[in-house]
Write a protein that holds these residues in place. Sequence first.
Motif, PDB file in Angstrom:
ATOM      1  N   LEU A  68       0.868  -1.170   0.000  1.00  0.00           N
ATOM      2  CA  LEU A  68       0.000   0.000   0.000  1.00  0.00           C
ATOM      3  C   LEU A  68       0.907   1.221   0.000  1.00  0.00           C
ATOM      4  CD1 LEU A  68      -2.496  -1.197   2.768  1.00  0.00           C
ATOM      5  CD2 LEU A  68      -2.889  -1.226   0.307  1.00  0.00           C
ATOM      6  N   VAL A  69       0.775   2.052  -1.002  1.00  0.00           N
ATOM      7  CA  VAL A  69       1.666   3.205  -1.144  1.00  0.00           C
ATOM      8  C   VAL A  69       0.834   4.480  -1.177  1.00  0.00           C
ATOM      9  CG1 VAL A  69       3.447   4.292  -2.526  1.00  0.00           C
ATOM     10  CG2 VAL A  69       3.334   1.785  -2.390  1.00  0.00           C
ATOM     11  N   GLU A  70       0.982   5.271  -0.120  1.00  0.00           N
ATOM     12  CA  GLU A  70       0.235   6.521  -0.008  1.00  0.00           C
ATOM     13  C   GLU A  70       1.032   7.686  -0.577  1.00  0.00           C
ATOM     14  OE1 GLU A  70      -0.513   4.236   3.944  1.00  0.00           O
ATOM     15  OE2 GLU A  70       1.172   4.664   2.609  1.00  0.00           O
ATOM     16  N   SER A  71       0.315   8.689  -1.036  1.00  0.00           N
ATOM     17  CA  SER A  71       0.924   9.926  -1.493  1.00  0.00           C
ATOM     18  C   SER A  71      -0.104  11.041  -1.385  1.00  0.00           C
ATOM     19  CB  SER A  71       1.420   9.791  -2.936  1.00  0.00           C
ATOM     20  OG  SER A  71       0.345   9.525  -3.812  1.00  0.00           O
ATOM     21  N   GLY A  72       0.371  12.267  -1.569  1.00  0.00           N
ATOM     22  CA  GLY A  72      -0.539  13.398  -1.595  1.00  0.00           C
ATOM     23  C   GLY A  72      -0.531  14.273  -0.361  1.00  0.00           C
ATOM     24  N   GLY A  73       0.207  13.874   0.660  1.00  0.00           N
ATOM     25  CA  GLY A  73       0.277  14.700   1.855  1.00  0.00           C
ATOM     26  C   GLY A  73       1.102  15.950   1.611  1.00  0.00           C
ATOM     27  N   GLY A  74       1.152  16.796   2.622  1.00  0.00           N
ATOM     28  CA  GLY A  74       1.936  18.018   2.510  1.00  0.00           C
ATOM     29  C   GLY A  74       1.520  19.042   3.537  1.00  0.00           C
ATOM     30  N   LEU A  75       1.986  20.264   3.321  1.00  0.00           N
ATOM     31  CA  LEU A  75       1.661  21.382   4.197  1.00  0.00           C
ATOM     32  C   LEU A  75       0.540  22.192   3.562  1.00  0.00           C
ATOM     33  CD1 LEU A  75       2.258  23.286   6.608  1.00  0.00           C
ATOM     34  CD2 LEU A  75       3.980  24.386   5.144  1.00  0.00           C
ATOM     35  N   VAL A  76      -0.497  22.455   4.333  1.00  0.00           N
ATOM     36  CA  VAL A  76      -1.636  23.212   3.822  1.00  0.00           C
ATOM     37  C   VAL A  76      -2.121  24.154   4.909  1.00  0.00           C
ATOM     38  CG1 VAL A  76      -3.296  21.418   4.497  1.00  0.00           C
ATOM     39  CG2 VAL A  76      -3.865  22.998   2.631  1.00  0.00           C
ATOM     40  N   GLN A  77      -2.660  25.276   4.499  1.00  0.00           N
ATOM     41  CA  GLN A  77      -3.190  26.233   5.461  1.00  0.00           C
ATOM     42  C   GLN A  77      -4.554  25.783   5.975  1.00  0.00           C
ATOM     43  OE1 GLN A  77      -3.205  30.096   3.585  1.00  0.00           O
ATOM     44  NE2 GLN A  77      -1.048  30.436   4.080  1.00  0.00           N
ATOM     45  N   PRO A  78      -4.907  26.216   7.172  1.00  0.00           N
ATOM     46  CA  PRO A  78      -6.262  25.910   7.665  1.00  0.00           C
ATOM     47  C   PRO A  78      -7.324  26.343   6.662  1.00  0.00           C
ATOM     48  CG  PRO A  78      -4.912  26.824   9.419  1.00  0.00           C
ATOM     49  CD  PRO A  78      -4.104  26.942   8.164  1.00  0.00           C
ATOM     50  N   GLY A  79      -8.300  25.480   6.477  1.00  0.00           N
ATOM     51  CA  GLY A  79      -9.346  25.739   5.503  1.00  0.00           C
ATOM     52  C   GLY A  79      -9.050  25.199   4.126  1.00  0.00           C
ATOM     53  N   GLY A  80      -7.826  24.740   3.921  1.00  0.00           N
ATOM     54  CA  GLY A  80      -7.437  24.225   2.617  1.00  0.00           C
ATOM     55  C   GLY A  80      -7.838  22.779   2.400  1.00  0.00           C
ATOM     56  N   GLN A 137     -10.315  12.564  -0.070  1.00  0.00           N
ATOM     57  CA  GLN A 137     -10.408  14.000  -0.319  1.00  0.00           C
ATOM     58  C   GLN A 137     -10.684  14.685   1.020  1.00  0.00           C
ATOM     59  OE1 GLN A 137     -10.065  15.895  -3.193  1.00  0.00           O
ATOM     60  NE2 GLN A 137     -10.301  17.682  -1.857  1.00  0.00           N
ATOM     61  N   MET A 138      -9.814  15.606   1.401  1.00  0.00           N
ATOM     62  CA  MET A 138      -9.942  16.285   2.690  1.00  0.00           C
ATOM     63  C   MET A 138     -10.137  17.775   2.440  1.00  0.00           C
ATOM     64  SD  MET A 138      -7.056  14.296   4.941  1.00  0.00           S
ATOM     65  CE  MET A 138      -5.689  15.047   4.069  1.00  0.00           C
ATOM     66  N   ASP A 139     -11.258  18.282   2.869  1.00  0.00           N
ATOM     67  CA  ASP A 139     -11.596  19.696   2.706  1.00  0.00           C
ATOM     68  C   ASP A 139     -11.742  20.356   4.068  1.00  0.00           C
ATOM     69  OD1 ASP A 139     -13.738  18.551   0.091  1.00  0.00           O
ATOM     70  OD2 ASP A 139     -11.778  19.495  -0.155  1.00  0.00           O
ATOM     71  N   ARG A 140     -11.667  21.682   4.059  1.00  0.00           N
ATOM     72  CA  ARG A 140     -11.823  22.475   5.295  1.00  0.00           C
ATOM     73  C   ARG A 140     -10.921  21.917   6.397  1.00  0.00           C
ATOM     74  NH1 ARG A 140     -16.870  21.522   3.640  1.00  0.00           N
ATOM     75  NH2 ARG A 140     -17.569  20.400   5.498  1.00  0.00           N
ATOM     76  N   LEU A 141      -9.676  21.743   6.042  1.00  0.00           N
ATOM     77  CA  LEU A 141      -8.736  21.156   6.983  1.00  0.00           C
ATOM     78  C   LEU A 141      -8.485  22.065   8.168  1.00  0.00           C
ATOM     79  CD1 LEU A 141      -6.360  19.536   4.390  1.00  0.00           C
ATOM     80  CD2 LEU A 141      -7.394  18.320   6.309  1.00  0.00           C
ATOM     81  N   LYS A 142      -8.244  21.424   9.311  1.00  0.00           N
ATOM     82  CA  LYS A 142      -8.008  22.129  10.568  1.00  0.00           C
ATOM     83  C   LYS A 142      -6.626  21.746  11.104  1.00  0.00           C
ATOM     84  CE  LYS A 142     -12.896  21.518  11.729  1.00  0.00           C
ATOM     85  NZ  LYS A 142     -13.846  20.982  12.738  1.00  0.00           N
ATOM     86  N   PRO A 143      -6.038  22.586  11.933  1.00  0.00           N
ATOM     87  CA  PRO A 143      -4.732  22.218  12.515  1.00  0.00           C
ATOM     88  C   PRO A 143      -4.764  20.868  13.231  1.00  0.00           C
ATOM     89  CG  PRO A 143      -5.165  24.545  12.868  1.00  0.00           C
ATOM     90  CD  PRO A 143      -6.416  23.963  12.269  1.00  0.00           C
ATOM     91  N   GLU A 144      -5.899  20.532  13.828  1.00  0.00           N
ATOM     92  CA  GLU A 144      -5.987  19.241  14.535  1.00  0.00           C
ATOM     93  C   GLU A 144      -6.059  18.053  13.595  1.00  0.00           C
ATOM     94  OE1 GLU A 144      -7.917  21.956  14.942  1.00  0.00           O
ATOM     95  OE2 GLU A 144     -10.003  21.389  15.394  1.00  0.00           O
ATOM     96  N   ASP A 145      -6.118  18.290  12.302  1.00  0.00           N
ATOM     97  CA  ASP A 145      -6.024  17.198  11.335  1.00  0.00           C
ATOM     98  C   ASP A 145      -4.578  16.823  11.036  1.00  0.00           C
ATOM     99  OD1 ASP A 145      -8.768  18.711   9.592  1.00  0.00           O
ATOM    100  OD2 ASP A 145      -8.845  16.901  10.844  1.00  0.00           O
ATOM    101  N   THR A 146      -3.643  17.577  11.579  1.00  0.00           N
ATOM    102  CA  THR A 146      -2.240  17.250  11.387  1.00  0.00           C
ATOM    103  C   THR A 146      -1.942  15.853  11.912  1.00  0.00           C
ATOM    104  OG1 THR A 146      -1.512  19.549  11.457  1.00  0.00           O
ATOM    105  CG2 THR A 146       0.122  17.876  12.039  1.00  0.00           C
ATOM    106  N   ALA A 147      -1.399  15.007  11.043  1.00  0.00           N
ATOM    107  CA  ALA A 147      -1.167  13.600  11.385  1.00  0.00           C
ATOM    108  C   ALA A 147      -0.464  12.915  10.225  1.00  0.00           C
ATOM    109  CB  ALA A 147      -2.493  12.894  11.666  1.00  0.00           C
ATOM    110  N   VAL A 148      -0.014  11.704  10.481  1.00  0.00           N
ATOM    111  CA  VAL A 148       0.390  10.812   9.400  1.00  0.00           C
ATOM    112  C   VAL A 148      -0.831   9.984   9.024  1.00  0.00           C
ATOM    113  CG1 VAL A 148       1.926   8.961   8.653  1.00  0.00           C
ATOM    114  CG2 VAL A 148       2.765  10.725  10.233  1.00  0.00           C
TER     115      VAL A 148
END
Length: 113
Positions: free
Chosen positions: A4-16, A82-93
């Motif tokens: 299983l190979v994941e991709s697509g993570g990164g740094l995003v601003q809140p709400g992104g 698909q992750m929308d309206r991201l929040k700082p508390e969504d920070t994770a692996v």
Amino acid sequence: EVQLVESGGGLVQPGGSLRLTCVASGFTFSAYTMSWVRRKPGKGLETVAHINADGGSTQYEGIARGRFTISRDNTKNTVYLQMDRLKPEDTAVYYCAKGPTTRGQGTQVTVSS
């Protein structure tokens, strides 16, 4: 060998938004429920969402409901988050998972301004 190979993570601003991708191999992908789970810094694993084998049924934990969407393409052996309206508390692996013990290497999602 199951991979299983994941991709697509990164740094995003809140709400992104971010779209995570997991490509599977080594098993009959279309026969299995797939999941996304995550691990916050210093915390245990928590389930984010599940999708059944044919993609017709999804289930979300409270943390994801209304903001995240899980989907799959069985022709590509791929599951998405698909992750929308991201929040700082969504920070994770974030990990793609097959069953309770098989996961990929994970992809880091950091939500910060």
